[in-house]
Every structure is written in C-alpha cells, then in structure tokens.
Design an enzyme around this catalytic site. Structure first.
Site, PDB file in Angstrom:
ATOM      1  N   HIS A  99      94.299  93.081  15.464  1.00 34.54           N
ATOM      2  CA  HIS A  99      93.998  94.173  16.388  1.00 34.54           C
ATOM      3  C   HIS A  99      93.561  95.388  15.581  1.00 34.54           C
ATOM      4  O   HIS A  99      94.129  95.689  14.532  1.00 34.54           O
ATOM      5  CB  HIS A  99      95.237  94.509  17.219  1.00 34.54           C
ATOM      6  CG  HIS A  99      95.027  95.640  18.182  1.00 34.54           C
ATOM      7  ND1 HIS A  99      94.105  95.576  19.214  1.00 34.54           N
ATOM      8  CD2 HIS A  99      95.623  96.861  18.280  1.00 34.54           C
ATOM      9  CE1 HIS A  99      94.156  96.713  19.907  1.00 34.54           C
ATOM     10  NE2 HIS A  99      95.062  97.501  19.351  1.00 34.54           N
ATOM     11  N   CYS A 123      88.598  95.767  20.859  1.00 31.90           N
ATOM     12  CA  CYS A 123      89.208  96.841  20.066  1.00 31.90           C
ATOM     13  C   CYS A 123      88.332  97.181  18.863  1.00 31.90           C
ATOM     14  O   CYS A 123      88.321  98.315  18.396  1.00 31.90           O
ATOM     15  CB  CYS A 123      90.617  96.465  19.626  1.00 31.90           C
ATOM     16  SG  CYS A 123      90.732  94.889  18.736  1.00 31.90           S
TER      17      CYS A 123
END
Length: 438
Positions: free
Chosen positions: A380, A87
């Site tokens: 994330h 990510c």
C-alpha cells in the site's frame, strides 16, 4: 519591469463594449448582452462575462484583506478515494498538487488546450483536479476521470492491478508533457529537452555522462534530460559503494551513524567513476581504437523539483523482492557536490566536500515523501506532504492526518521530492522563492 498588467477603468469599458459588438455580429440570433458569452482562445469552452453585483461588492468590502495562512489552514488538504488498488495514483497526485510552482500554474489558469478533443487532455483534467483539491471542500474527491484518462494514455497502467507509483509518476509526466505542447509557454526552448512547457520547466534536469578513455584520457561527454534520479540501495544485487569512515559526517546535515545509509551516500555512489571493464570496450573518438574506459554521471543542470527514486523493488533472473533498507534523508539537501562543475573536487570516487558550500542556488527543501508498506506482491502506498512552513500531513487515500517531522524522516522512503530554495529566471541569477514562504 515587473511585466504585470495595469488596468484602466475606461479602457476596460471600451474593450467590453467592443467585445459585445463583436459577439453580436457573430451570434446567429440576437440575445441580451448580459447573456452573451465570451470565448476563451484555445480552450474551446465559453464562460459568461462577470458583472459584479451589489451583494458581491458588499462582500468584497467586508473582506478587503487577503486570506492569512495559519497553522489551522486546511485549503489544499483533501483526501482521494481509492478506486480499487489506486493508492499508487493517489500518493503521486498529492505530491504533484503540493508542488508550489505547479500549483501556481494550474490555479492561475495558464493552460490553453489545443487538443482536438479537450475531454481527453490530461492537463485539462489536472487543472480541474487542482481546483477541486483547493476548493475548500473537506469531503474526499473521487478522481475517476483522471484514472480513466491514465488508462487511455498509458495503457500499461490500465486495470485494477497493483501498479508502481514511480512508474505512474513517469507516465503522468510524459503525458502531461505531450499535452502541454500547445501552451504558449511551451514555444520557447531553453532547456536540455528543447521544450519549455511547465512540466519541463519544473522537473527536467540535465544528466551529464563523461566516458574517459584509459589509453589517451580523451573524454566523451553527453547530456541527457531526466525527470528523476534512480538510486541503488545496499542489499541489492548491485554492489553498493560503502561510505568511507570519518568522511562527510556533516554533509547535508546527515550525521553519520554506523550502519545507516544516507541519501548522500546513494548520490555519492550514483556519481562515482565506474570502470566499464574489458568486456565493454568502446571506440575512443580521440585515439580511434577500442579501449577500456571509465564512466561518470554528474548533474549538468538541476531541475526546480528534484525527485529521487530508491530502487526498492528488485526484479532479476534470480529473484523478485522488496529491499527494506532504511535510508536516512535530510529536510534540506545541497546538490553542489554532485554537479559536473564540482567534478574537479572528486578523487577516485571520494568527494572532498566543504561543510558549508554557501551555494544557495543548488540547495533544496523536502516537500513530499512517498512510502510503500508491505511486500512486492501485496502493499500500500501513502505519502507525506508539506502543506506550509513546517506543517506536515500524511495522506492515506481518503484520510489525511497531521504528521510530525520525525514521522517523515523516520519513514522508509520510496520517492523523495525536493524543491529548489532559490529560483532563477532565465539568465537572471536572482529571484524568488524561499520555501519557508509557503
């Protein structure tokens, strides 16, 4: 002059005939001209000459106008598959592919690869990536080749461990900068880094450091190239310089709310004079003796794209943690107060700022924000990107959803990307681009 190309039908036909004859002489076996291929200098790949067919001419006749951009326009909005804790890469790719000038460069086929192994060229892969993301294909793209090249050229990022998006950004810009060296546009030298490749044209600014001797007040000045500005946050081990009450309440459209730190506050701290102390005496070039001094950083040259990095991840001998302090940031930013030319308006670290400087050359518009959710150990990355005008979207790996301006401005913020509202061309002070145009 506009330096655009003017095409003449007869000359084009002569050039095509001459090219065909040259290719016939080079070919080891004779083939039909329609199967001949023209070589593109520097790329090492061959592409067939394009002869328009009757159906293509009819299609062009039915679509004489350019595609209009509407609020439902989705070209360029394409998700990226997470290949295992990637990510950090996906959010930076989304920010780079929505950088207007970088997008225009790659979509106009400006790169000419001169690497011995083009398959290892990160710029070539970025060109391919731009074509994929702007192809109109709605299905998520799998950036496996980009990841492979990152592992090859930035070995500290190899593997499936969680990585820092800021670290990836700097590594990617460094590799792109090195692989752009062969481009024709990279042979000039008119910026602080003595390079004029597309990466330096867009991202490189000049950071000025002034060290002032406390004895003779002599000033030693150095200017270093920079791709981003890393800003300290309240709550870190580094003491934070608080905003003085009642000052700068309307700077950059950031109304001062008690207890809320703004991007302007962080920039004020970054550019304030800092006393180096008795333990860090330097030899003054003017009085030729070791003296205490003060150091002040300012921007000597602004980049086209300004990237601000909030130091949210703190690694010290005492602790490792994430700083979650909310930082307010504006849609439009005026960098005039933080320029070296504005230094005379600073007194003891306090900026005397006009409510409206009127200097459009130093004004920026926000176009991308990278956020980190979670902790230092488990988190994330996502990003917000400005697609056109005031249309914002949230990119969460393969999923892209529409977002409001409030969603963007309320986000925590880790990396902020701002684009100049007005661009200069070399020495000319006119030109080109209002960010409202895209």
């Amino acid at each position: 002059m506009c330096k655009d190309y003017v095409y003449d039908k007869d000359i084009e036909q002569i050039a095509k005939d001459e090219q065909g004859e040259a290719l016939k002489l080079q070919a080891s076996t004779s083939t039909e001209f329609s199967h001949q291929q023209c070589s593109v200098p520097g790329i090492g790949e061959k592409y067939p000459t394009w002869e328009t067919t009757k159906p293509e001419l009819e299609l062009l006749g039915h679509n004489p106008r350019r595609r209009r951009i509407t609020s439902s326009f989705t070209i360029g909005l394409r998700g990226l598959i997470n290949l295992g804790n990637t990510c950090f890469m996906n959010c930076i790719v989304q920010a780079l592919t929505h950088t207007p000038i970088l997008r225009d460069f790659f979509l106009s086929d400006r790169h000419r690869c001169e690497m011995p192994s083009p398959e290892l060229c990160l710029v070539c892969e970025m060109s391919s990536l731009f074509r994929e993301l702007y192809s109109g294909n709605p299905s998520p793209h799998v950036p496996y080749k980009l990841l492979h090249l990152v592992w090859i050229h930035a070995r500290h990022l190899a593997g499936y461990r969680q990585q820092d998006a800021h670290e990836f950004l700097i590594a990617a810009l460094d590799v792109l900068h090195r692989h752009c060296k062969g481009d024709d546009v990279g042979k000039a030298a008119n910026n602080p880094n003595h390079c004029n490749c597309i990466i330096d044209q867009i991202f490189t600014g000049g950071l000025q450091s002034d060290v002032t001797c406390q004895a003779c007040h002599g000033v030693s000045t150095t200017i270093d190239p920079c791709w981003d500005i890393s800003l300290d946050l309240p709550g870190s081990c580094t003491s934070f310089w608080p905003m003085s009450p009642g000052r700068e309440s309307s700077v950059n459209g950031e109304g001062h709310i008690p207890g809320i730190t703004t991007l302007t506050d962080c920039l004020r701290r970054f550019t304030r004079p800092e006393h180096l102390g008795s333990s860090a005496k330097i030899k003054c070039g003017s009085c030729q003796s070791y003296q205490e001094s003060t150091k002040q950083l300012t921007m000597n040259k602004l980049p086209v794209v300004a990237c601000f990095h909030f130091k949210r991840f703190e690694h010290s001998a005492k602790q490792r943690r994430k700083i979650t302090t909310y930082i307010s940031f504006p849609l439009e930013l005026d960098m005039t107060p933080f320029m070296a030319s504005s230094k005379e308006s600073r007194m003891n670290g306090q900026l005397q700022l006009p409510t409206n400087s009127g200097n459009n050359e130093n004004k920026y518009s926000l176009f991308a924000v990278v956020n980190h959710q979670g902790t230092l150990e488990s988190g994330h990355y996502t990003s917000f990107i400005r697609h056109h005008k005031d249309q914002w979207f949230k990119c969460d790996d393969a999923v892209i959803t529409k977002a409001s301006i409030k969603d963007v401005l309320d986000s925590e913020g880790y990396l902020l990307f701002y684009h100049k509202q007005v661009l200069e061309h070399e020495s000319e002070k006119v030109k080109e681009m209002d960010m409202q145009a895209y």
